[in-house]
Design a protein around this motif. Sequence first.
Motif, PDB file in Angstrom:
ATOM      1  N   PRO A  30       0.832  -1.207   0.000  1.00  0.00           N
ATOM      2  CA  PRO A  30       0.000   0.000   0.000  1.00  0.00           C
ATOM      3  C   PRO A  30       0.867   1.258   0.000  1.00  0.00           C
ATOM      4  CG  PRO A  30       0.071  -0.958   2.189  1.00  0.00           C
ATOM      5  CD  PRO A  30       0.778  -1.927   1.276  1.00  0.00           C
ATOM      6  N   VAL A  31       0.368   2.285  -0.637  1.00  0.00           N
ATOM      7  CA  VAL A  31       1.059   3.576  -0.611  1.00  0.00           C
ATOM      8  C   VAL A  31       0.394   4.420   0.469  1.00  0.00           C
ATOM      9  CG1 VAL A  31       1.596   5.665  -1.893  1.00  0.00           C
ATOM     10  CG2 VAL A  31       1.642   3.439  -3.043  1.00  0.00           C
ATOM     11  N   ILE A  32       1.159   4.769   1.476  1.00  0.00           N
ATOM     12  CA  ILE A  32       0.621   5.574   2.573  1.00  0.00           C
ATOM     13  C   ILE A  32       1.020   7.023   2.320  1.00  0.00           C
ATOM     14  CG2 ILE A  32       0.705   5.950   5.066  1.00  0.00           C
ATOM     15  CD1 ILE A  32       1.277   2.907   5.298  1.00  0.00           C
ATOM     16  N   PRO A  33       0.028   7.935   2.239  1.00  0.00           N
ATOM     17  CA  PRO A  33       0.358   9.304   1.847  1.00  0.00           C
ATOM     18  C   PRO A  33       1.319   9.979   2.835  1.00  0.00           C
ATOM     19  CG  PRO A  33      -2.009   9.045   2.278  1.00  0.00           C
ATOM     20  CD  PRO A  33      -1.369   7.726   2.545  1.00  0.00           C
ATOM     21  N   VAL A  34       2.165  10.839   2.308  1.00  0.00           N
ATOM     22  CA  VAL A  34       3.054  11.636   3.163  1.00  0.00           C
ATOM     23  C   VAL A  34       2.183  12.586   3.981  1.00  0.00           C
ATOM     24  CG1 VAL A  34       4.885  13.376   3.152  1.00  0.00           C
ATOM     25  CG2 VAL A  34       4.930  11.484   1.506  1.00  0.00           C
ATOM     26  N   PRO A  35       2.373  12.634   5.309  1.00  0.00           N
ATOM     27  CA  PRO A  35       1.482  13.454   6.118  1.00  0.00           C
ATOM     28  C   PRO A  35       1.695  14.951   5.899  1.00  0.00           C
ATOM     29  CG  PRO A  35       3.236  12.507   7.460  1.00  0.00           C
ATOM     30  CD  PRO A  35       3.357  11.897   6.092  1.00  0.00           C
ATOM     31  N   ASP A  36       0.636  15.683   6.049  1.00  0.00           N
ATOM     32  CA  ASP A  36       0.708  17.139   6.117  1.00  0.00           C
ATOM     33  C   ASP A  36       1.447  17.486   7.418  1.00  0.00           C
ATOM     34  OD1 ASP A  36       0.083  19.810   6.765  1.00  0.00           O
ATOM     35  OD2 ASP A  36      -1.698  19.717   5.490  1.00  0.00           O
ATOM     36  N   PRO A  37       2.435  18.397   7.358  1.00  0.00           N
ATOM     37  CA  PRO A  37       3.165  18.733   8.595  1.00  0.00           C
ATOM     38  C   PRO A  37       2.238  19.138   9.738  1.00  0.00           C
ATOM     39  CG  PRO A  37       4.247  19.724   6.706  1.00  0.00           C
ATOM     40  CD  PRO A  37       2.971  19.081   6.189  1.00  0.00           C
TER      41      PRO A  37
ATOM     42  N   ILE B 241      10.647   6.155  18.896  1.00  0.00           N
ATOM     43  CA  ILE B 241       9.428   5.535  19.438  1.00  0.00           C
ATOM     44  C   ILE B 241       8.196   6.286  18.928  1.00  0.00           C
ATOM     45  CG2 ILE B 241       8.098   5.169  21.562  1.00  0.00           C
ATOM     46  CD1 ILE B 241      10.792   4.685  23.005  1.00  0.00           C
ATOM     47  N   VAL B 242       8.258   7.610  18.986  1.00  0.00           N
ATOM     48  CA  VAL B 242       7.112   8.419  18.537  1.00  0.00           C
ATOM     49  C   VAL B 242       6.842   8.172  17.046  1.00  0.00           C
ATOM     50  CG1 VAL B 242       6.344  10.789  18.119  1.00  0.00           C
ATOM     51  CG2 VAL B 242       7.363  10.167  20.320  1.00  0.00           C
ATOM     52  N   LEU B 243       7.903   8.131  16.253  1.00  0.00           N
ATOM     53  CA  LEU B 243       7.715   7.900  14.816  1.00  0.00           C
ATOM     54  C   LEU B 243       7.151   6.512  14.550  1.00  0.00           C
ATOM     55  CD1 LEU B 243      10.895   9.591  13.330  1.00  0.00           C
ATOM     56  CD2 LEU B 243       8.524  10.302  13.035  1.00  0.00           C
ATOM     57  N   ALA B 244       7.606   5.522  15.319  1.00  0.00           N
ATOM     58  CA  ALA B 244       7.103   4.160  15.116  1.00  0.00           C
ATOM     59  C   ALA B 244       5.605   4.101  15.426  1.00  0.00           C
ATOM     60  CB  ALA B 244       7.867   3.180  16.002  1.00  0.00           C
ATOM     61  N   LEU B 245       5.188   4.759  16.515  1.00  0.00           N
ATOM     62  CA  LEU B 245       3.764   4.749  16.865  1.00  0.00           C
ATOM     63  C   LEU B 245       2.949   5.526  15.837  1.00  0.00           C
ATOM     64  CD1 LEU B 245       3.931   5.123  20.758  1.00  0.00           C
ATOM     65  CD2 LEU B 245       3.501   3.056  19.393  1.00  0.00           C
ATOM     66  N   GLU B 246       3.534   6.602  15.322  1.00  0.00           N
ATOM     67  CA  GLU B 246       2.848   7.390  14.289  1.00  0.00           C
ATOM     68  C   GLU B 246       2.701   6.554  13.006  1.00  0.00           C
ATOM     69  OE1 GLU B 246       1.434  10.104  14.897  1.00  0.00           O
ATOM     70  OE2 GLU B 246       0.953  10.808  12.879  1.00  0.00           O
TER      71      GLU B 246
ATOM     72  N   ARG C  76      -0.762   5.266  11.090  1.00  0.00           N
ATOM     73  CA  ARG C  76      -1.076   5.541   9.688  1.00  0.00           C
ATOM     74  C   ARG C  76      -1.171   4.266   8.846  1.00  0.00           C
ATOM     75  NH1 ARG C  76      -0.249  11.117   8.575  1.00  0.00           N
ATOM     76  NH2 ARG C  76       0.420  12.130  10.485  1.00  0.00           N
ATOM     77  N   ALA C  77      -0.407   3.240   9.250  1.00  0.00           N
ATOM     78  CA  ALA C  77      -0.408   1.990   8.481  1.00  0.00           C
ATOM     79  C   ALA C  77      -1.537   1.063   8.931  1.00  0.00           C
ATOM     80  CB  ALA C  77       0.938   1.281   8.651  1.00  0.00           C
TER      81      ALA C  77
ATOM     82  N   PRO D 285      -4.770   0.636   8.683  1.00  0.00           N
ATOM     83  CA  PRO D 285      -5.739  -0.008   7.784  1.00  0.00           C
ATOM     84  C   PRO D 285      -5.114  -1.094   6.905  1.00  0.00           C
ATOM     85  CG  PRO D 285      -5.869   2.393   7.624  1.00  0.00           C
ATOM     86  CD  PRO D 285      -4.635   2.074   8.410  1.00  0.00           C
ATOM     87  N   HIS D 286      -3.797  -1.075   6.779  1.00  0.00           N
ATOM     88  CA  HIS D 286      -3.115  -1.993   5.860  1.00  0.00           C
ATOM     89  C   HIS D 286      -2.407  -3.131   6.568  1.00  0.00           C
ATOM     90  CE1 HIS D 286      -3.802   1.290   3.058  1.00  0.00           C
ATOM     91  NE2 HIS D 286      -3.194   2.088   3.907  1.00  0.00           N
ATOM     92  N   LEU D 287      -2.509  -3.185   7.885  1.00  0.00           N
ATOM     93  CA  LEU D 287      -1.719  -4.180   8.622  1.00  0.00           C
ATOM     94  C   LEU D 287      -2.109  -5.594   8.217  1.00  0.00           C
ATOM     95  CD1 LEU D 287      -1.655  -2.818  12.289  1.00  0.00           C
ATOM     96  CD2 LEU D 287       0.210  -2.829  10.620  1.00  0.00           C
ATOM     97  N   PRO D 288      -1.131  -6.410   7.832  1.00  0.00           N
ATOM     98  CA  PRO D 288      -1.429  -7.790   7.464  1.00  0.00           C
ATOM     99  C   PRO D 288      -1.388  -8.742   8.655  1.00  0.00           C
ATOM    100  CG  PRO D 288       0.861  -7.313   6.967  1.00  0.00           C
ATOM    101  CD  PRO D 288       0.283  -6.063   7.589  1.00  0.00           C
ATOM    102  N   ARG D 289      -0.899  -8.282   9.787  1.00  0.00           N
ATOM    103  CA  ARG D 289      -0.710  -9.159  10.943  1.00  0.00           C
ATOM    104  C   ARG D 289      -0.635  -8.286  12.197  1.00  0.00           C
ATOM    105  NH1 ARG D 289       3.076 -12.813  10.404  1.00  0.00           N
ATOM    106  NH2 ARG D 289       3.357 -12.807   8.153  1.00  0.00           N
ATOM    107  N   PRO D 290      -0.700  -8.895  13.376  1.00  0.00           N
ATOM    108  CA  PRO D 290      -0.642  -8.082  14.594  1.00  0.00           C
ATOM    109  C   PRO D 290       0.709  -7.369  14.737  1.00  0.00           C
ATOM    110  CG  PRO D 290      -1.319 -10.340  15.087  1.00  0.00           C
ATOM    111  CD  PRO D 290      -0.860 -10.328  13.673  1.00  0.00           C
ATOM    112  N   VAL D 291       0.696  -6.363  15.566  1.00  0.00           N
ATOM    113  CA  VAL D 291       1.926  -5.637  15.898  1.00  0.00           C
ATOM    114  C   VAL D 291       2.117  -5.709  17.402  1.00  0.00           C
ATOM    115  CG1 VAL D 291       3.023  -3.354  15.971  1.00  0.00           C
ATOM    116  CG2 VAL D 291       1.777  -4.084  13.922  1.00  0.00           C
TER     117      VAL D 291
END
Length: 208
Positions: free
Chosen positions: A5-12, A123-128, A132-133, A135-141
């Motif tokens: 999936p292509v996840i859009p670049v976020p608006d700042p 950590i913050v970026l990973a949670l962000e 955002r991802a 809806p596309h998750l194929p498996r648990p995180v």
Amino acid sequence: MSPLPVIPVPDPADLAPALDRLRRLVLCETPSYAPEALAAGLALMRAELAADGLAVAPETADLAAAGAVRATYDRGGTLDGPPILILGHLDTVHPVGELAANPWRIEGSRAFGPGILDMKGGIVLALEALRRAEPHLPRPVEVLITTDEEIGSPRSRGLIEARAREAACILVPEPARDNGGLVVGRHAILRFALAATGRPAHAGRDPA
Ligand SMILES: [Zn+2]
């Protein structure tokens, strides 16, 4: 295999909640050798993970001994299979009080504060990214955050190894290189015990 999936670049402007979270984590100082500060940091981390809809594991003796927090996201039980493990650490190399010299602040497009690069920002970026991802998750995180990485993970190593064995893959949000390159490995650590003999003397007064 379906295309990625292509996840859009976020608006700042959308980054305000992530920056708020980063500020909370940076203002909670968490040196590796400060147990009370780390306990406060873990409590904050549990709250942040719960706020994102992750199921935070109860604070068992295992987790307390490892000084870690663990949480999973499986979209209400509809995702299964081995999880993607996000492995991070909350401890920093800076002592409590470092905030006085290096306060939380944003200058231009950069945020500053103790431990912000390694790895509270990660950590913050990973949670962000997880948000955002989603809806596309194929498996648990699964998210595992430890508090002794900067000193070689003596308490959390067994837990990390156990969780890693169950995971499909492991992502570690360590800071990138200066050129933005992804870090895929680190040098190992070596510990030495040195024994020295001699006579005590002050190097300033009596260097010989
Ligand atoms: Zn790190």
